[in-house]
Design a protein around this motif. Structure first.
Motif, mmCIF file in Angstrom:
data_model
loop_
_atom_site.group_PDB
_atom_site.id
_atom_site.type_symbol
_atom_site.label_atom_id
_atom_site.label_comp_id
_atom_site.label_asym_id
_atom_site.label_seq_id
_atom_site.Cartn_x
_atom_site.Cartn_y
_atom_site.Cartn_z
ATOM 1 N N ASN A 54 0.828 -1.212 0.000
ATOM 2 C CA ASN A 54 0.000 0.000 0.000
ATOM 3 C C ASN A 54 0.862 1.263 0.000
ATOM 4 O OD1 ASN A 54 -2.410 -1.431 0.010
ATOM 5 N ND2 ASN A 54 -2.616 -1.395 2.247
ATOM 6 N N MET A 55 2.017 1.172 0.627
ATOM 7 C CA MET A 55 2.870 2.360 0.751
ATOM 8 C C MET A 55 3.795 2.536 -0.452
ATOM 9 S SD MET A 55 5.049 3.488 4.090
ATOM 10 C CE MET A 55 5.792 5.116 4.208
ATOM 11 N N TYR A 56 4.315 1.424 -1.002
ATOM 12 C CA TYR A 56 5.309 1.526 -2.080
ATOM 13 C C TYR A 56 4.845 0.892 -3.387
ATOM 14 C CZ TYR A 56 8.440 2.879 1.707
ATOM 15 O OH TYR A 56 9.018 3.523 2.771
ATOM 16 N N ASP A 57 3.638 0.417 -3.408
ATOM 17 C CA ASP A 57 3.051 -0.168 -4.618
ATOM 18 C C ASP A 57 3.860 -1.365 -5.130
ATOM 19 O OD1 ASP A 57 1.032 -0.325 -6.510
ATOM 20 O OD2 ASP A 57 2.099 0.914 -7.978
ATOM 21 N N ILE A 58 4.434 -2.117 -4.223
ATOM 22 C CA ILE A 58 5.151 -3.342 -4.565
ATOM 23 C C ILE A 58 5.227 -4.197 -3.304
ATOM 24 C CG2 ILE A 58 7.429 -2.367 -4.040
ATOM 25 C CD1 ILE A 58 8.558 -4.085 -6.320
ATOM 26 N N TYR A 59 5.107 -5.503 -3.477
ATOM 27 C CA TYR A 59 5.181 -6.389 -2.317
ATOM 28 C C TYR A 59 6.638 -6.560 -1.886
ATOM 29 C CZ TYR A 59 0.254 -7.548 -2.684
ATOM 30 O OH TYR A 59 -1.107 -7.471 -2.689
ATOM 31 N N PRO A 60 6.900 -6.750 -0.599
ATOM 32 C CA PRO A 60 8.283 -6.831 -0.112
ATOM 33 C C PRO A 60 9.069 -7.983 -0.728
ATOM 34 C CG PRO A 60 6.738 -7.500 1.592
ATOM 35 C CD PRO A 60 5.939 -6.883 0.495
ATOM 36 N N SER A 61 8.438 -9.094 -0.983
ATOM 37 C CA SER A 61 9.150 -10.239 -1.574
ATOM 38 C C SER A 61 9.699 -9.878 -2.953
ATOM 39 C CB SER A 61 8.216 -11.440 -1.673
ATOM 40 O OG SER A 61 7.051 -11.094 -2.405
ATOM 41 N N LYS A 62 8.914 -9.214 -3.764
ATOM 42 C CA LYS A 62 9.363 -8.813 -5.104
ATOM 43 C C LYS A 62 10.386 -7.690 -5.003
ATOM 44 C CE LYS A 62 7.680 -7.622 -9.712
ATOM 45 N NZ LYS A 62 8.827 -6.751 -9.998
ATOM 46 N N TYR A 63 10.168 -6.807 -4.063
ATOM 47 C CA TYR A 63 11.124 -5.710 -3.876
ATOM 48 C C TYR A 63 12.510 -6.249 -3.524
ATOM 49 C CZ TYR A 63 13.068 -1.332 -2.073
ATOM 50 O OH TYR A 63 13.877 -0.238 -1.866
ATOM 51 N N ILE A 64 12.546 -7.260 -2.677
ATOM 52 C CA ILE A 64 13.822 -7.870 -2.299
ATOM 53 C C ILE A 64 14.461 -8.572 -3.504
ATOM 54 C CG2 ILE A 64 14.874 -9.678 -0.891
ATOM 55 C CD1 ILE A 64 12.827 -8.974 1.302
ATOM 56 N N ARG A 65 13.662 -9.293 -4.282
ATOM 57 C CA ARG A 65 14.213 -9.988 -5.460
ATOM 58 C C ARG A 65 14.779 -8.983 -6.459
ATOM 59 N NH1 ARG A 65 9.439 -13.102 -5.058
ATOM 60 N NH2 ARG A 65 8.536 -11.988 -6.848
ATOM 61 N N ASP A 66 14.088 -7.905 -6.644
ATOM 62 C CA ASP A 66 14.585 -6.884 -7.588
ATOM 63 C C ASP A 66 15.936 -6.320 -7.130
ATOM 64 O OD1 ASP A 66 12.368 -7.262 -9.108
ATOM 65 O OD2 ASP A 66 11.296 -5.460 -8.437
ATOM 66 N N ILE A 67 16.079 -6.116 -5.818
ATOM 67 C CA ILE A 67 17.341 -5.621 -5.310
ATOM 68 C C ILE A 67 18.456 -6.642 -5.512
ATOM 69 C CG2 ILE A 67 18.594 -4.930 -3.221
ATOM 70 C CD1 ILE A 67 16.054 -3.660 -2.198
ATOM 71 N N ASN B 137 18.632 -8.909 -7.742
ATOM 72 C CA ASN B 137 18.904 -9.073 -9.163
ATOM 73 C C ASN B 137 19.443 -7.789 -9.802
ATOM 74 O OD1 ASN B 137 17.986 -11.729 -9.069
ATOM 75 N ND2 ASN B 137 15.862 -11.110 -9.545
ATOM 76 N N GLY B 138 19.715 -6.800 -8.971
ATOM 77 C CA GLY B 138 20.272 -5.558 -9.480
ATOM 78 C C GLY B 138 19.255 -4.662 -10.129
ATOM 79 N N LYS B 139 17.990 -4.866 -9.892
ATOM 80 C CA LYS B 139 16.958 -4.008 -10.491
ATOM 81 C C LYS B 139 16.514 -2.897 -9.562
ATOM 82 C CE LYS B 139 15.106 -7.788 -13.293
ATOM 83 N NZ LYS B 139 13.913 -8.573 -13.649
ATOM 84 N N GLY B 140 16.954 -3.006 -8.307
ATOM 85 C CA GLY B 140 16.496 -2.025 -7.337
ATOM 86 C C GLY B 140 17.283 -0.714 -7.409
#
Length: 245
Positions: free
Chosen positions: A227-240, A242-245
């Motif tokens: 709700n706050m960042y428009d992304i779920y924490p699990s995906k946010y962590i994976r993106d980081i 994988n160098g996408k963050g």
């Protein structure tokens, strides 16, 4: 029937005449002589046409009386037009009030809780209390006491030696949100900062991260984060990772 009656009358008259003759009296010539007047036998019987007219007249009078009775009955039992209009007006007013109340309820449901609270009557808080509570909130944030999953407005007010109305009003005025949103956003901001800066923290399971950030369940944490960042924490962590963050 008519002839039989007449025959009986004339037989009686003949018998009387015989007696009159024996007594040298004048015989009866007009048996229907009444009070000196002469009435014929035929005049004692009503004309059939006249009888029909009289019968029709009586029937007409009876019909008129019945009609008048029915009209009066209908008029008496017929609902008053004014009463019907009054009832209709009352029903329309009641329906209008119900629609208005439903509209108000629906409109209030559409207003966020933060905005609802700003519409409440303004509470006047002494300036010295406002200053003290603001300092206490700053210390509260620096010590990260908001991570306590049992933190509530009531126990925090007791800790700050104030009442819940004062504390809730200060948070609303200073932070622009209610107490629940204020604590939730502090926890999510802490979680994001830890995920961004701490690789070891990112390797934790979502359930563990949720508990570390003061949430009781992984589901409530993930929902608040999204709700706050428009992304779920699990995906946010994976993106980081994988160098996408």
């Amino acid at each position: 029937m008519q002839f039989t009656s007449l025959n009986g009358v004339y037989l009686s008259i003949n018998h009387c005449n015989s007696l009159h003759k024996a007594n040298n009296q004048k015989p009866i010539t007009n048996p229907f002589k009444i009070n000196g007047g002469n009435v014929s036998a035929d005049s004692l019987y009503m004309d059939p046409n006249l009888l029909l007219i009289v019968s029709l007249l009586l029937f007409a009078i009876l019909l008129i009386c019945l009609t008048i009775f029915l009209i009066r009955y209908i008029v008496k039992t017929k609902p008053d037009t004014v009463t019907i209009q009054a009832l209709k007006a009352n029903n329309d007013l009641l329906i209008s009030r119900m629609i208005t109340e439903v509209s108000i309820i629906n409109n209030n449901d559409l207003i966020p809780k933060e905005k609802k609270e700003t519409r409440k009557k303004e509470i006047k808080i002494p300036s010295r209390i406002v200053s003290r509570l603001k300092k206490q909130l700053d210390q509260f944030e620096k010590k990260e006491d908001y991570l306590n999953p049992e933190i509530k407005l009531t126990n925090l007010s007791e800790r700050f030696d104030t009442n819940t109305k004062y504390l809730a009003r200060i948070i609303l005025n200073e932070k622009g949100k209610n107490f629940k949103a204020y604590i939730r956003d502090l926890k999510i901001a802490y979680a994001k900062e830890k995920i961004d800066s701490n690789r070891k923290f990112r390797r934790y399971k979502i359930e563990v991260i949720a508990v570390e950030c003061g949430f009781k369940t992984a589901e409530s944490f993930s929902k608040a984060f999204n709700n706050m960042y428009d992304i779920y924490p699990s995906k946010y962590i994976r993106d980081i990772e994988n160098g996408k963050g």
